[in-house]
Design a protein around this motif. Structure first.
Motif, short mmCIF file in Angstrom:
data_model
loop_
_atom_site.label_atom_id
_atom_site.label_comp_id
_atom_site.label_asym_id
_atom_site.label_seq_id
_atom_site.Cartn_x
_atom_site.Cartn_y
_atom_site.Cartn_z
N ALA A 173 0.83 -1.20 0.00
CA ALA A 173 0.00 0.00 0.00
C ALA A 173 0.87 1.25 0.00
O ALA A 173 0.60 2.21 -0.73
N GLY A 174 1.92 1.24 0.81
CA GLY A 174 2.81 2.40 0.84
C GLY A 174 3.50 2.63 -0.48
O GLY A 174 3.65 3.77 -0.93
N GLY A 175 3.92 1.53 -1.11
CA GLY A 175 4.56 1.67 -2.43
C GLY A 175 3.60 2.22 -3.47
O GLY A 175 3.98 3.04 -4.31
N THR A 176 2.33 1.80 -3.40
CA THR A 176 1.33 2.31 -4.34
C THR A 176 1.11 3.80 -4.14
O THR A 176 1.01 4.58 -5.11
N VAL A 177 1.00 4.23 -2.88
CA VAL A 177 0.85 5.65 -2.58
C VAL A 177 2.04 6.44 -3.12
O VAL A 177 1.89 7.53 -3.71
N LEU A 178 3.24 5.88 -2.93
CA LEU A 178 4.45 6.56 -3.40
C LEU A 178 4.45 6.70 -4.92
O LEU A 178 4.77 7.77 -5.47
N VAL A 179 4.07 5.63 -5.62
CA VAL A 179 4.01 5.67 -7.09
C VAL A 179 3.01 6.73 -7.54
O VAL A 179 3.28 7.53 -8.44
#
Length: 517
Positions: A173-179
């Motif tokens: 989820a954090g990686g998706t937000v970052l992307v």
């Protein structure tokens, strides 16, 4: 009482709804972020929200467009984009909930949304196949995020005590937000490099070869509340179909003149500035203006003579319209007989002593006095096709609006405002009136259906401008209805008959109700 396992399943399903919605929103954010980054290279009109919004504008029925303009005014575009964004949020959340149990169908649903974005982008005017790239890239990113997050959420649910699974979902989820954040921010920064604000700021317009005369003394009445004769540029109305402002570089701008002409040609912006430039005071009016509405504005325009450009091309017999096209594909159809009848029709490059604001057509637009803007005032103009009404239809005329659209004779009461309270005694009643290219000869006011009284008219520089007017009213206590009507210089009196803006402009007398204390 339900068995324990069934109760657990019910509880898990209920708890999975917010998590599924979150997964869908994160996947949607990734899709939009990546799409915005891609649109920085393919053009802002290819961004899915903008493309879908533009298609929505095209498909919206006329009564709903009129309602939006009346209700939201110049904020109608923000409302439309907000509505499209809200719809995208709801769809993404529902797809995320579906993905908690059915990942493949949910991915298919997200892909269908992406295809809708592709279709919208490819059907925009003056587009190419590259316009599909943002929606395709965004869809791929969104589906990947949806599958990744829903899979990790499923593993976490199957072993909810396994911290590693929970940690894996949180990392995903954090990686998706970052992307989503990085791609969206990068897209906006790159898109900002397309801005022509710097080019406009550095542009120095030449002096007019035919300057406008100074405004006559008293053209602007000093009555508080009356619209200034020349409103500040920020107050000049804006009504158009552009959801994002076209960024047209004057260094690469060209105008093509072609069609039913003997000598088609193209002209660059530098060549345009070397032509004799005329400076003229002209008031514009939008056909969407209701009786008493705000969509009329005055400015001092600088530009080349449009009739001279057409003479240079050599208009052939049988041609009866100029079909103008803007950089974003909008088209307008202007009667050639009107352009060539001696009025100061301009290919304008300046407004009130400065280069055109970007929102008002920089670097060049049409200004033809006496016609409603949808047939005379194309912004960001890049193409003039001499043709016939029987052969080519413009954006609004294809939707049933009138081919020939002369501005109606109209008077507007600015003060006192509707439903205002004023003190008994002498009260100023004042406003503006317009009948472009005919001129205003008289304005009359009556109270509660009584006799008409003539108002004082301020002087004007020419018949292509609006005219301020003023009357003193001996107001007695009570509630009163004030009405105004204008007479143009041909002797035609403003009609009392009420008509909506569609299809050829609103008509009727403007009236306000006030309370005198």
């Amino acid at each position: 009482m339900l068995p324990v396992t069934e109760r657990q399943r019910t509880r898990e399903a209920a708890a999975g709804v917010p998590l599924g919605a979150l997964i869908g929103l994160l996947a949607g954010a990734a899709a939009l972020g990546v799409a915005e980054l891609a649109a920085a290279f393919t053009g802002p009109r290819s961004a899915p929200l903008i493309a879908v919004g533009g298609t929505a504008v095209d498909l919206t029925p006329e009564w709903l467009k009129d309602f939006a303009i009346r209700t939201f005014g110049t904020h109608d575009k923000q409302v439309l984009l907000g509505t499209v964004a809200a719809g995208a949020v709801v769809c993404a959340a529902l797809i995320g909930v579906l993905a908690r149990r059915h990942r493949v169908p949910a991915s298919g649903g997200l892909a269908l949304l992406g295809l809708a974005g592709v279709a919208a982008a490819l059907t925009r005017p003056s587009t190419t196949a590259v316009a599909a790239v943002p929606a395709l890239a965004g869809t791929a990113a969104g589906v990947a995020a949806l599958l990744l997050l829903s899979a990790r959420a499923a593993r976490a649910a199957a072993a909810h005590r396994a911290c590693g699974d929970r940690r894996g979902f949180l990392f995903g989820a954090g990686g998706t937000v970052l992307v989503a954040a990085l791609s969206g921010t990068a897209g906006r920064l790159l898109a900002g490099r397309r801005s022509v604000a710097g080019a406009r700021r550095n542009l120095r317009l030449p002096a007019p070869s035919s300057p406008a005369a100074p405004l006559p003394a008293g053209a602007g009445l000093r009555v508080p509340g009356v619209t200034p004769f020349v409103p500040p540029g920020r107050d000049f109305y804006r009504v158009d179909t552009a959801l994002v402002l076209p960024q047209v570089d004057p260094g690469t701008w060209t105008l093509r003149v072609h069609g039913m002409v003997d000598r088609p040609f193209e002209i660059t912006f530098d060549e345009l500035l070397r032509l004799p430039l005329l400076e003229r005071d002209i008031t514009l009016t939008c056909v969407s203006n209701e009786v008493g509405g705000p969509y009329a504005g005055h400015a001092r325009w600088l530009g080349a003579s449009l009739p001279e450009l057409l003479r240079r091309a050599g208009v052939r017999s049988g041609a009866d319209q100029v079909l103008s096209r803007s950089a974003d594909g909008f088209t307008a159809s202007t009667p050639i007989e009107t352009v060539m009848d001696g009025r100061d029709a301009l290919l304008a490059v300046g407004m009130n002593g400065e280069p055109l604001p970007i929102a008002h057509g920089f670097p060049a637009r049409l200004v033809v006095p006496g016609l409603f803007g949808y047939v005379s005032a194309t912004k960001w103009v890049v193409d003039l096709k001499v043709t016939r009404f029987a052969d080519d239809r413009a954006y609004w005329t294809r939707r049933g609006w009138a081919d020939h659209a002369p501005v109606h004779t109209m008077a507007r009461i600015d003060v006192p405002g509707a439903l205002k309270r004023v003190r008994a005694g002498w009260v100023p009643v004042a406003g503006v009136a317009w009948a472009q290219h005919r001129g205003i000869a008289a304005v009359e006011v009556r109270v509660d259906g009584g006799p008409w009284r003539r108002a004082h008219l301020a002087p004007v520089p020419n018949t292509d401008t609006w005219r301020q007017w003023f009357l003193e009213w001996d107001a007695a206590p009570g509630t009163h209805r004030l009405e105004a009507r204008a007479t143009d210089a041909t002797g035609a009196v403003q009609t009392e008959r009420r008509a909506d803006p569609y299809p050829s402009g609103a008509t009727g007398w403007h009236s306000v109700v006030v309370t005198v204390t």
